[in-house]
Enzyme design. Sequence first.
Site, PDB file in Angstrom:
ATOM      1  N   SER A   1       6.056  48.299 -14.764  1.00 38.87           N
ATOM      2  CA  SER A   1       7.176  49.245 -14.862  1.00 38.87           C
ATOM      3  C   SER A   1       6.749  50.699 -14.724  1.00 38.87           C
ATOM      4  CB  SER A   1       7.970  49.009 -16.145  1.00 38.87           C
ATOM      5  OG  SER A   1       7.323  49.510 -17.268  1.00 38.87           O
TER       6      SER A   1
ATOM      7  N   LYS B   1       9.496  53.238 -26.830  1.00 41.41           N
ATOM      8  CA  LYS B   1       8.175  52.610 -26.992  1.00 41.41           C
ATOM      9  C   LYS B   1       7.290  53.601 -27.734  1.00 41.41           C
ATOM     10  CE  LYS B   1       4.450  50.191 -24.620  1.00 41.41           C
ATOM     11  NZ  LYS B   1       3.941  49.567 -23.391  1.00 41.41           N
TER      12      LYS B   1
ATOM     13  N   TYR C   1      -5.721  42.528 -17.323  1.00 35.53           N
ATOM     14  CA  TYR C   1      -4.649  41.672 -16.830  1.00 35.53           C
ATOM     15  C   TYR C   1      -3.910  42.364 -15.714  1.00 35.53           C
ATOM     16  CZ  TYR C   1      -0.878  44.334 -19.047  1.00 35.53           C
ATOM     17  OH  TYR C   1       0.018  45.300 -19.374  1.00 35.53           O
TER      18      TYR C   1
ATOM     19  N   GLU D   1      15.964  79.009 -32.626  1.00 30.19           N
ATOM     20  CA  GLU D   1      14.957  80.048 -32.320  1.00 30.19           C
ATOM     21  C   GLU D   1      15.127  80.590 -30.905  1.00 30.19           C
ATOM     22  OE1 GLU D   1      10.738  79.842 -33.633  1.00 30.19           O
ATOM     23  OE2 GLU D   1      11.298  77.807 -34.201  1.00 30.19           O
TER      24      GLU D   1
ATOM     25  N   THR E   1       7.353  46.970 -20.434  1.00 31.96           N
ATOM     26  CA  THR E   1       7.769  47.750 -21.606  1.00 31.96           C
ATOM     27  C   THR E   1       7.574  49.258 -21.427  1.00 31.96           C
ATOM     28  OG1 THR E   1       5.594  47.492 -22.640  1.00 31.96           O
ATOM     29  CG2 THR E   1       7.281  45.850 -23.202  1.00 31.96           C
ATOM     30  N   ASP E   2       6.716  49.660 -20.475  1.00 31.21           N
ATOM     31  CA  ASP E   2       6.352  51.080 -20.386  1.00 31.21           C
ATOM     32  C   ASP E   2       7.547  51.994 -20.111  1.00 31.21           C
ATOM     33  OD1 ASP E   2       3.744  50.469 -20.917  1.00 31.21           O
ATOM     34  OD2 ASP E   2       3.011  50.761 -18.877  1.00 31.21           O
TER      35      ASP E   2
ATOM     36  N   THR F   1       4.497  43.070 -18.093  1.00 25.37           N
ATOM     37  CA  THR F   1       3.493  42.257 -18.781  1.00 25.37           C
ATOM     38  C   THR F   1       4.054  40.909 -19.193  1.00 25.37           C
ATOM     39  OG1 THR F   1       2.310  44.198 -19.534  1.00 25.37           O
ATOM     40  CG2 THR F   1       2.006  42.225 -20.834  1.00 25.37           C
TER      41      THR F   1
HETATM   42  C1  SIN Z   1       4.643  47.434 -17.724  1.00 24.01           C
HETATM   43  O1  SIN Z   1       5.378  48.234 -18.282  1.00 24.01           O
HETATM   44  O2  SIN Z   1       4.943  46.875 -16.660  1.00 24.01           O
HETATM   45  C2  SIN Z   1       3.308  47.113 -18.307  1.00 24.01           C
HETATM   46  C3  SIN Z   1       3.310  47.114 -19.782  1.00 24.01           C
HETATM   47  C4  SIN Z   1       4.178  46.082 -20.408  1.00 24.01           C
HETATM   48  O3  SIN Z   1       5.019  45.450 -19.801  1.00 24.01           O
HETATM   49  O4  SIN Z   1       4.016  45.915 -21.644  1.00 24.01           O
END
Ligand code: SIN
Length: 330
Positions: free
Chosen positions: A60, A166, A27, A287, A93-94, A16
Amino acid sequence: MDSAKPLIHLLATGGTIAGAQNAAGGYAAAVMSGEELLAAVPQLANLARIEPEQVARLGSQDMDEAVWVKLAARAQAVLDEPATAGVVITHGTDTMEETAYFLNLVLRTTKPVVLVGAMRPATAISPDGPMNLYNAVAVAADPAAVGRGVLVVANDEVHFAREVAKTNTTQVGTFKSLNRGLAGLVHRGRIHFFGPTVRRHTADSEFAPLGGTALPRVDILHAHAGMRRDLIDAAVATGARGLVIAGVGAGNLPAGALTACRDAVGAGVAIVRSSRTGGGVVERNVEIDDDGLGFLVAEELNPQKARVLLMLGLTRSTDAVTLQALFQVY
Ligand code: SIN
């Protein structure tokens, strides 16, 4: 170019941070190149000389082992150049936490390696990418970042690859290091490092530099009330060499699923119990009789990072005691 400034290599992979918003409010990720991201932040010239390179161009969610191997090879090559001060990797970020932890284990270097992303596309109202990128370059160029392992920079925070996760679908403060806390803070390029990470990484990792051995298939299965054994059996039948269970609570799972995991161990598949809760430690033999059943526990690693460590561990050994020791070291 100001040759007095440190040389930073920017390896761009998409995400992103390189995304473009459309009129309908959606997007597309990975539209802009690394070069275009740099051009949007001219102030970076005050921090470093930056050489961009496009290693991949994807959201990602499509990051996989093949891209990891390519990215690790490029990062290692530029880190090995004496003139390089550090590396910045732009990334979605994913799955950033998985890539960061993988690189933390396979790059033989003490130089700073910083992953950076954004929650808002580059063309959105108030994108977070430009400031995140500025801060990431500042961290990568800072001699105080040497020896801290792979770092993630976002939202004025610096995270260790091992600790970061995340935690939110859309908010810019999505990254948290819930168990052991932040590596530091960074505000408009000014850096405040906290204590070092306690676990082994990069130059001290036995997995660095990454060799040519193929990474074995390891799957993650998410436990839930009423979980059946079917998916565990299916993973084993279709060739998984390891399974990470994102268990309920402290890594528990229902009786039928537990029996399937026992059978999987009998078939030579490594089983790691982790937790779907997002925080805390999964301990052995509470457990569940891990010793008796031949299971491993992930300790603090979340399921996706436990998968990374298990994949690398399985390139060296299938012995449960040897593999469990890795989770106490890394
Ligand atoms: C991605 O992980 O490519 C999409 C989401 C992001 O980058 O925040």
